[in-house]
Design a protein around this motif. Structure first.
Motif, PDB file in Angstrom:
ATOM      1  N   GLN A 139       1.550  -1.470   0.262  1.00  0.00           N
ATOM      2  CA  GLN A 139       0.217  -0.128   0.078  1.00  0.00           C
ATOM      3  C   GLN A 139       0.947   0.672   0.257  1.00  0.00           C
ATOM      4  OE1 GLN A 139      -4.394  -0.957   1.667  1.00  0.00           O
ATOM      5  NE2 GLN A 139      -2.240  -0.708   3.184  1.00  0.00           N
ATOM      6  N   CYS A 144      -1.860   2.634  -3.391  1.00  0.00           N
ATOM      7  CA  CYS A 144      -3.149   2.391  -2.570  1.00  0.00           C
ATOM      8  C   CYS A 144      -4.215   1.167  -1.659  1.00  0.00           C
ATOM      9  CB  CYS A 144      -3.008   0.727  -3.759  1.00  0.00           C
ATOM     10  SG  CYS A 144      -2.426  -0.671  -3.246  1.00  0.00           S
ATOM     11  N   GLU A 191      -5.628   7.362   0.376  1.00  0.00           N
ATOM     12  CA  GLU A 191      -5.577   6.455  -0.864  1.00  0.00           C
ATOM     13  C   GLU A 191      -6.891   5.477  -1.099  1.00  0.00           C
ATOM     14  OE1 GLU A 191      -3.816   6.799  -3.373  1.00  0.00           O
ATOM     15  OE2 GLU A 191      -2.216   8.396  -2.416  1.00  0.00           O
ATOM     16  N   GLU A 193      -8.392   4.362  -4.766  1.00  0.00           N
ATOM     17  CA  GLU A 193      -8.187   3.415  -5.233  1.00  0.00           C
ATOM     18  C   GLU A 193      -7.530   1.337  -4.761  1.00  0.00           C
ATOM     19  OE1 GLU A 193      -6.212   2.328  -9.854  1.00  0.00           O
ATOM     20  OE2 GLU A 193      -5.275   3.884  -8.246  1.00  0.00           O
ATOM     21  N   CYS A 195      -5.551  -1.480  -4.497  1.00  0.00           N
ATOM     22  CA  CYS A 195      -4.546  -2.577  -4.905  1.00  0.00           C
ATOM     23  C   CYS A 195      -4.290  -3.142  -6.200  1.00  0.00           C
ATOM     24  CB  CYS A 195      -4.052  -3.185  -4.062  1.00  0.00           C
ATOM     25  SG  CYS A 195      -2.769  -2.033  -1.922  1.00  0.00           S
ATOM     26  N   THR A 198      -4.318  -1.126  -9.646  1.00  0.00           N
ATOM     27  CA  THR A 198      -3.444  -0.059  -9.378  1.00  0.00           C
ATOM     28  C   THR A 198      -2.524  -1.664  -9.890  1.00  0.00           C
ATOM     29  OG1 THR A 198      -3.587   0.471  -7.618  1.00  0.00           O
ATOM     30  CG2 THR A 198      -1.998   0.434  -8.786  1.00  0.00           C
TER      31      THR A 198
END
Length: 269
Positions: A139, A144, A191, A193, A195, A198
């Motif tokens: 992260q 993310c 954050e 979004e 992982c 991403t």
């Protein structure tokens, strides 16, 4: 034949260099993603990346032996190396075509497997030290939070319905991830979004870059070099089969034993 020999030698050397490039590509993928995300990636991805590295080593080794056998010269070793290179490159091209045709299937399989494994390790956050460290590192590195969204943390035992790990925060501080669910705009603090998208997006982008910038040019070069080797092998085969081979043999510059014997007899007379 001399020209053909040196062309074949140079071609083998270039082929060995491309083998190093193939091995480097596999090593880059291994260190950048597979080893880094090892608890989450499937076994077949390990095998695929390992096969790329092995292919690079095999091409480099065969080409090196082929270059030596060309100068030696050793016709049997030359033919063996040429046959092995042909097999390796045909395998390389066939595998490339298969991956290209089934790339969407491979991507779906990878995404599904990673989602399942990430969900399992997410449940162990705060309980299992390795899961906790893995999530914090990913992260922080990938910017993310959660599997597909930061909200994935809420149902976990760690999230307690409202919290996310501190490693999700834009500005890291102790307890910065608490009570995120009740904030007006979570994007101001963490954050948001996930992982998984991403990582998949980064992996897809890097795979395209490597394939267009390294893999496909190397494959095209392998085909061209193999055609050149096959062409020069015709001239070398003719040279190995007729009297011109004596140019590269010690016997061509040394008199035969019978000739030496007659010379000595004549001198004694």
């Amino acid at each position: 034949m001399a020209v053909a020999k040196y062309i074949a030698f140079a071609t083998f050397i270039i082929m060995a260099g491309t083998g190093i490039a193939v091995g480097y590509t596999g090593a880059s993928l291994l260190t950048a993603y597979v080893a880094y995300l090892s608890p989450w990636v499937p076994v077949w991805l390990w095998m695929a990346v390992g096969s790329v590295m092995v292919l690079g080593v095999v091409i480099t080794a065969i080409s090196t032996v082929g270059a030596i056998s060309t100068l030696a010269p050793n016709p049997k070793a030359f033919k063996m190396c040429l046959s092995l290179l042909l097999l390796a490159i045909v395998t390389e091209i066939a595998s490339t075509l298969m991956v290209y045709q089934k790339k969407e299937l491979f991507l779906q399989s990878l995404t599904l497997h990673m989602k399942q494994e990430m969900t399992i390790t997410e449940a162990g956050y705060g309980v299992n030290a390795s899961d906790t460290q893995l999530w914090d590192e990913i992260q922080l590195e990938m910017n993310c939070c959660g599997v597909e969204s930061y909200e994935d943390w809420f149902p976990t035992s760690f999230g307690n319905g409202t919290d996310v790990p501190d490693s999700c925060c834009l500005l890291i501080s102790e307890g910065c991830g608490k009570d995120i669910k009740n904030t007006v705009d979570p994007a101001d603090d963490i954050e948001t979004e996930g992982c998984l998208p991403t990582i998949v997006d980064d992996l897809t982008r890097d795979a395209k870059t490597l394939s267009r910038g390294v893999w496909l040019p190397v494959c095209a070069m392998h085909v061209a070099l193999l055609v050149l080797l096959l062409a020069t092998s015709v001239f070398l085969h003719d040279g190995y089969g007729d009297g011109s081979f004596r140019v590269y043999s010690v016997s061509a510059v040394m008199p035969s034993p019978s000739h030496k014997y007659k010379t000595l007899v004549n001198n004694n007379c």
